[in-house]
Design a protein around this motif. Structure first.
Motif, PDB file in Angstrom:
ATOM      1  N   GLY A 213      41.111  44.543  37.593  1.00 38.35           N
ATOM      2  CA  GLY A 213      40.373  43.315  37.865  1.00 38.35           C
ATOM      3  C   GLY A 213      41.205  42.151  38.338  1.00 38.35           C
ATOM      4  N   ASN A 214      42.540  42.299  38.402  1.00 37.24           N
ATOM      5  CA  ASN A 214      43.382  41.181  38.827  1.00 37.24           C
ATOM      6  C   ASN A 214      44.635  41.723  39.507  1.00 37.24           C
ATOM      7  OD1 ASN A 214      45.074  38.920  39.055  1.00 37.24           O
ATOM      8  ND2 ASN A 214      44.146  37.951  37.270  1.00 37.24           N
ATOM      9  N   PRO A 215      44.742  41.607  40.841  1.00 34.11           N
ATOM     10  CA  PRO A 215      45.923  42.126  41.547  1.00 34.11           C
ATOM     11  C   PRO A 215      47.233  41.503  41.086  1.00 34.11           C
ATOM     12  CG  PRO A 215      44.137  41.658  43.093  1.00 34.11           C
ATOM     13  CD  PRO A 215      43.715  41.099  41.776  1.00 34.11           C
ATOM     14  N   HIS A 216      47.177  40.256  40.567  1.00 38.94           N
ATOM     15  CA  HIS A 216      48.403  39.606  40.118  1.00 38.94           C
ATOM     16  C   HIS A 216      49.049  40.346  38.953  1.00 38.94           C
ATOM     17  CE1 HIS A 216      48.272  36.147  42.724  1.00 38.94           C
ATOM     18  NE2 HIS A 216      47.047  35.821  42.335  1.00 38.94           N
ATOM     19  N   TRP A 217      48.245  40.959  38.096  1.00 38.26           N
ATOM     20  CA  TRP A 217      48.810  41.687  36.955  1.00 38.26           C
ATOM     21  C   TRP A 217      49.742  42.796  37.435  1.00 38.26           C
ATOM     22  CZ3 TRP A 217      44.032  42.663  33.255  1.00 38.26           C
ATOM     23  CH2 TRP A 217      43.545  41.419  32.807  1.00 38.26           C
ATOM     24  N   LEU A 218      49.264  43.571  38.399  1.00 41.11           N
ATOM     25  CA  LEU A 218      50.073  44.671  38.927  1.00 41.11           C
ATOM     26  C   LEU A 218      51.248  44.147  39.735  1.00 41.11           C
ATOM     27  CD1 LEU A 218      50.648  47.635  39.343  1.00 41.11           C
ATOM     28  CD2 LEU A 218      48.884  47.697  41.114  1.00 41.11           C
ATOM     29  N   ALA A 219      51.030  43.099  40.527  1.00 45.82           N
ATOM     30  CA  ALA A 219      52.122  42.523  41.311  1.00 45.82           C
ATOM     31  C   ALA A 219      53.235  42.011  40.397  1.00 45.82           C
ATOM     32  CB  ALA A 219      51.592  41.387  42.193  1.00 45.82           C
ATOM     33  N   ASP A 220      52.846  41.292  39.333  1.00 46.12           N
ATOM     34  CA  ASP A 220      53.844  40.799  38.377  1.00 46.12           C
ATOM     35  C   ASP A 220      54.595  41.968  37.737  1.00 46.12           C
ATOM     36  OD1 ASP A 220      52.964  38.253  38.918  1.00 46.12           O
ATOM     37  OD2 ASP A 220      51.778  38.040  37.095  1.00 46.12           O
ATOM     38  N   ALA A 221      53.851  43.013  37.372  1.00 47.82           N
ATOM     39  CA  ALA A 221      54.468  44.173  36.729  1.00 47.82           C
ATOM     40  C   ALA A 221      55.469  44.849  37.661  1.00 47.82           C
ATOM     41  CB  ALA A 221      53.392  45.170  36.300  1.00 47.82           C
TER      42      ALA A 221
END
Length: 297
Positions: A213-221
């Motif tokens: 639900g949030n591309p930023h979570w994966l990008a940050d990871a």
């Protein structure tokens, strides 16, 4: 999405053609049949056993500890959001943050996260990573990569066989051409395998971002895992480099930029695509960015 699958299909067709070409140089039409049968037998074995072999190879244990139970609940919730069966969940004892998925289909699949991932990333980032691995399972990437790895291995074995025992002396390439083919075929197979792996990573990033639900979570990871993986060794992965393509980030200290022999796209390219995706999508009210901000455990 369609473009990614078309490219994968074309690369797999090239790998199959390469296998048949090596078989033809070894034994003509009979060699083609034998090469396909040989690859088919290897694939059948890998289809049934590769997941168990890989988990055993990396000393993965079932996620039955406290942090493991939290991870199981997270994976189950993400699987429900993805409308797919819940895979088995495993933990690997290593300080390097990383994760992978394995299994022949969504009904017989597993995800594995390292203790370093659970200790060093936030819950949101872990959710992004697990969503990426679920995307690999839902897309049948785990099966695709098993097949491509098996085909590449079969080509290398047949090429070695031909080098040691000789191929058809009347082949149209001549003896020099035969030797060149036997040397270059495994290299070409490895390049095709890596190209397929890179294309599947981009697709898993996209679908994984949709699942969590949030591309930023994966990008940050991805950014954090890359930073840690560049300086923390994964000794088991170093001893088994053939499994490197399975991890979300190359555990073998890969180059930062897309490279000919890299099993993963450049992390900065993946992150840029996810950031762009986040800018185009409407925010998901269930997925606010960085709600906890702390480590997993």
């Amino acid at each position: 999405m369609t473009k990614g699958y078309v490219r994968t299909a074309m690369l797999m067709a090239a790998l199959t053609a390469l296998l048949m070409g090596v078989g033809a140089l070894i034994g003509g039409s009979t060699g083609v049949v034998l090469a396909l049968v040989f690859a088919g037998g290897m694939n059948a074995f890998a289809w049934w056993n590769s997941d168990k072999m890989v988990l055993r190879m990396h000393n993965a244990r079932p996620a039955d500890t406290r942090d493991g139970l939290e991870l199981q609940r997270m994976v189950a919730d993400l699987a429900r959001r993805a409308d797919m069966p819940v895979p088995a969940v495993f933990i690997i004892e290593t300080e390097q943050p990383n994760a992978f998925a394995t299994g022949r289909n969504p009904e017989n699949a597993a995800v594995a996260a390292t203790t370093g991932l659970l200790r060093r990333l936030s819950r949101e980032e872990v959710a992004g990573v697990m969503a990426h691995e679920l995307a690999h399972i839902r897309n049948y990437d785990t099966l695709i990569m098993t097949i491509t790895a098996t085909f590449a291995g079969a080509i290398s074995m047949l090429a070695n066989f031909a080098l040691f025992f000789g191929g058809r002396r009347d082949n149209p390439l001549g003896i020099i051409g035969l030797l060149a083919m036997m040397i270059l075929a495994p290299l070409a197979a490895a390049l095709v395998q890596m190209a397929i792996s890179r294309s599947r990573e981009y697709e898993a990033d996209r679908i994984g971002a949709e699942i969590c639900g949030n591309p930023h979570w994966l990008a940050d990871a991805l950014e954090r895992i890359q930073a840690f993986a560049a300086r923390i060794d994964n000794n088991v992965a170093e001893r088994n480099p053939a499994t490197a393509h399975m991890f979300i980030i190359n555990p073998l200290h890969a180059h930062r930029h897309d490279a000919l022999f890299s099993t993963h796209p450049a992390t900065e390219n993946r992150v840029a695509a996810l950031r762009a995706m986040a800018g185009q999508a409407r925010p998901d009210p269930r997925a606010q960015r960085r709600t906890s901000g702390g480590p997993w455990g």
